[in-house]
Design a protein around this motif. Structure first.
Motif, PDB file in Angstrom:
ATOM      1  N   ILE A   1     -20.904  -0.509  -6.079  1.00 39.10           N
ATOM      2  CA  ILE A   1     -19.743  -1.380  -6.201  1.00 39.10           C
ATOM      3  C   ILE A   1     -19.079  -1.509  -4.833  1.00 39.10           C
ATOM      4  O   ILE A   1     -19.207  -0.622  -3.986  1.00 39.10           O
ATOM      5  CB  ILE A   1     -18.741  -0.853  -7.248  1.00 39.10           C
ATOM      6  CG1 ILE A   1     -18.231   0.543  -6.882  1.00 39.10           C
ATOM      7  CG2 ILE A   1     -19.371  -0.840  -8.626  1.00 39.10           C
ATOM      8  CD1 ILE A   1     -17.187   1.080  -7.839  1.00 39.10           C
ATOM      9  N   PRO A   2     -18.387  -2.633  -4.542  1.00 42.21           N
ATOM     10  CA  PRO A   2     -17.778  -2.844  -3.229  1.00 42.21           C
ATOM     11  C   PRO A   2     -16.879  -1.669  -2.842  1.00 42.21           C
ATOM     12  O   PRO A   2     -16.054  -1.218  -3.634  1.00 42.21           O
ATOM     13  CB  PRO A   2     -16.964  -4.131  -3.411  1.00 42.21           C
ATOM     14  CG  PRO A   2     -17.634  -4.826  -4.532  1.00 42.21           C
ATOM     15  CD  PRO A   2     -18.122  -3.753  -5.461  1.00 42.21           C
ATOM     16  N   LEU A   3     -17.023  -1.193  -1.617  1.00 45.37           N
ATOM     17  CA  LEU A   3     -16.291  -0.001  -1.187  1.00 45.37           C
ATOM     18  C   LEU A   3     -16.288   0.074   0.331  1.00 45.37           C
ATOM     19  O   LEU A   3     -17.341  -0.020   0.959  1.00 45.37           O
ATOM     20  CB  LEU A   3     -16.977   1.246  -1.774  1.00 45.37           C
ATOM     21  CG  LEU A   3     -16.236   2.566  -1.716  1.00 45.37           C
ATOM     22  CD1 LEU A   3     -15.046   2.548  -2.673  1.00 45.37           C
ATOM     23  CD2 LEU A   3     -17.175   3.709  -2.110  1.00 45.37           C
ATOM     24  N   ASP A   4     -15.089   0.215   0.930  1.00 43.98           N
ATOM     25  CA  ASP A   4     -15.003   0.404   2.380  1.00 43.98           C
ATOM     26  C   ASP A   4     -14.429   1.766   2.738  1.00 43.98           C
ATOM     27  O   ASP A   4     -14.620   2.256   3.836  1.00 43.98           O
ATOM     28  CB  ASP A   4     -14.135  -0.689   3.023  1.00 43.98           C
ATOM     29  CG  ASP A   4     -14.881  -2.008   3.155  1.00 43.98           C
ATOM     30  OD1 ASP A   4     -16.135  -1.969   3.136  1.00 43.98           O
ATOM     31  OD2 ASP A   4     -14.240  -3.059   3.245  1.00 43.98           O
ATOM     32  N   CYS A   5     -13.661   2.343   1.821  1.00 39.54           N
ATOM     33  CA  CYS A   5     -13.121   3.683   2.045  1.00 39.54           C
ATOM     34  C   CYS A   5     -13.308   4.472   0.768  1.00 39.54           C
ATOM     35  O   CYS A   5     -13.782   3.942  -0.228  1.00 39.54           O
ATOM     36  CB  CYS A   5     -11.637   3.619   2.427  1.00 39.54           C
ATOM     37  SG  CYS A   5     -10.547   3.280   1.015  1.00 39.54           S
ATOM     38  N   ARG A   6     -12.941   5.725   0.783  1.00 40.19           N
ATOM     39  CA  ARG A   6     -13.042   6.535  -0.438  1.00 40.19           C
ATOM     40  C   ARG A   6     -11.721   7.242  -0.739  1.00 40.19           C
ATOM     41  O   ARG A   6     -11.706   8.217  -1.487  1.00 40.19           O
ATOM     42  CB  ARG A   6     -14.172   7.564  -0.296  1.00 40.19           C
ATOM     43  CG  ARG A   6     -15.559   6.960  -0.374  1.00 40.19           C
ATOM     44  CD  ARG A   6     -16.626   8.050  -0.301  1.00 40.19           C
ATOM     45  NE  ARG A   6     -17.950   7.479  -0.448  1.00 40.19           N
ATOM     46  CZ  ARG A   6     -18.577   7.287  -1.609  1.00 40.19           C
ATOM     47  NH1 ARG A   6     -17.973   7.613  -2.733  1.00 40.19           N
ATOM     48  NH2 ARG A   6     -19.792   6.786  -1.657  1.00 40.19           N
ATOM     49  N   ASP A   7     -10.643   6.738  -0.144  1.00 39.24           N
ATOM     50  CA  ASP A   7      -9.372   7.450  -0.318  1.00 39.24           C
ATOM     51  C   ASP A   7      -8.187   6.528  -0.586  1.00 39.24           C
ATOM     52  O   ASP A   7      -7.051   6.847  -0.258  1.00 39.24           O
ATOM     53  CB  ASP A   7      -9.094   8.316   0.905  1.00 39.24           C
ATOM     54  CG  ASP A   7      -9.120   7.527   2.212  1.00 39.24           C
ATOM     55  OD1 ASP A   7      -9.238   6.285   2.151  1.00 39.24           O
ATOM     56  OD2 ASP A   7      -9.020   8.154   3.283  1.00 39.24           O
ATOM     57  N   GLY A   8      -8.436   5.351  -1.176  1.00 36.42           N
ATOM     58  CA  GLY A   8      -7.342   4.476  -1.572  1.00 36.42           C
ATOM     59  C   GLY A   8      -6.578   3.853  -0.432  1.00 36.42           C
ATOM     60  O   GLY A   8      -5.369   3.632  -0.543  1.00 36.42           O
TER      61      GLY A   8
END
Length: 347
Positions: A54-61
């Motif tokens: 799924i689209p994702l650029d960071c993992r921390d909001g």
């Protein structure tokens, strides 16, 4: 003297594993994929571990790239910054899969296609186990697949079925879309097919089909499905649009739901009126469920002649606090939409 207690073996007990929930990821192109996600795991982590990107650029909001609308279920939204997800968006049901952890089964609308997520609709090989002519115009098709546990779907969704012995002009078989009429928990997959003279699937079913035939199914697809809620619901079905409604009712029966549900089922002719015995049985088995039907043909023997809109009464709308599910041919859908607009009710 200090006394401690523990396992008789003297070993430390292993911590209990966190509960696991099923998360439906509904993509923009109609493909729905299901993943299992533990309560101590973010949806994004679970998705990536199960090879759905799924689209994702960071993992921390911090970026908001993965922002998704949660249509059903409860979750812990986690910690994030307002630039990634505003309080207003959160109040509207949006969440960040990179932060959110499920507290129940979830349905998420993912703002991307399945292609972007490097996944696709699953393909299943099915065997025809039942061919029942319900009326001159309607056939019930039943199939089974060996890996049934791998086909998860939401009641109301559909699959595409390859029609044996056909060619769409490019060397591929003609495909037709049919909604599940069975509940997600049931082993046999059931579809209602309107028989149309000259139609690819209709011709196959009436002229060539037999039990034991192999079919290819692809899916599940679709954003028409039952949302978890205790709000009263008004179900409007036209013709074989009854199929997804039956899936919804079977799910409610399986869950022992007491939700107030009223179905209005409309068809064109008496021949199109099917599964009435099933609906009568559902009325006795599903607490809170009632139904009525109408036939638009003036020469019908039905008590109610006309269209589904003629049977919508104020008591079915609960002052606007009602969930409405509508499935049928385009003219019926448009007629119902117009009826609600004229009544000042937003669909």
């Amino acid at each position: 003297m200090t006394v401690t207690s523990g396992p008789a073996s003297g070993r430390t007990a292993a911590p209990a594993e966190a509960p696991t929930h099923r998360v439906a990821l509904a993509f923009e192109d109609g493909v729905t994929k299901f993943i299992d996600c533990r309560e101590d795991q973010t949806v994004a982590d679970a998705s990536y571990r199960q090879r759905i990107n799924i689209p994702l650029d960071c993992r921390d909001g911090a970026c908001g790239t993965c922002k998704a609308l949660c249509e059903s279920g409860d979750y812990d939204g986690g910690t994030y910054i307002d630039d990634a997800l505003s309080p207003a968006e959160s109040a509207d049901g949006y969440a960040l899969p990179c932060c959110m952890k499920p507290r129940s089964d979830l349905v998420l609308q993912i703002a991307a296609t399945s292609d972007v997520a490097k996944t696709q609709a699953a393909e299943f090989s099915a065997t025809v186990v039942g061919l029942e002519r319900l009326s001159p115009t309607t056939m019930r098709l039943s199939v089974e697949i060996p890996n049934r546990s791998e086909l998860a779907f939401l009641p109301g969704q559909y699959v595409n079925i390859d029609v044996p012995g056909t060619d769409d002009g490019s060397g591929s078989p003609v495909r037709r879309s049919y909604s599940f009429a069975n509940g997600p928990h049931e082993d046999t997959l059931v579809f209602l097919v309107k028989l149309t003279p000259g139609g690819a699937m209709s011709t196959y079913l009436t002229d060539r089909a037999s039990t034991g035939d192999l079919l290819t199914l692809r899916g599940p697809h679709g954003s028409f499905f039952l949302r978890e809620s205790m709000r009263p619901a008004l179900l409007l079905a036209g013709g074989t649009g009854l199929a997804p409604i039956l899936a919804i009712l079977r799910k409610l029966r399986h869950d022992g739901s007491a939700r107030r549900i009223h179905l209005i089922y409309g068809v064109s002719t008496d021949d199109d009126l099917v599964e009435t015995e099933t609906l009568d049985r559902m009325q006795s088995e599903v607490a809170g469920f009632t139904w009525d039907h109408c036939v638009s043909d003036p020469g019908s023997s039905a008590a109610n002649k006309g269209y589904v809109t003629s049977l919508i009464a104020p008591r079915h709308l609960y002052g606007g606090d009602v969930a409405t599910y509508l499935c049928g041919p385009p003219p019926m859908v448009e007629s119902v939409r117009r009826h609600f607009v004229e009544a000042g009710i937003e669909l």
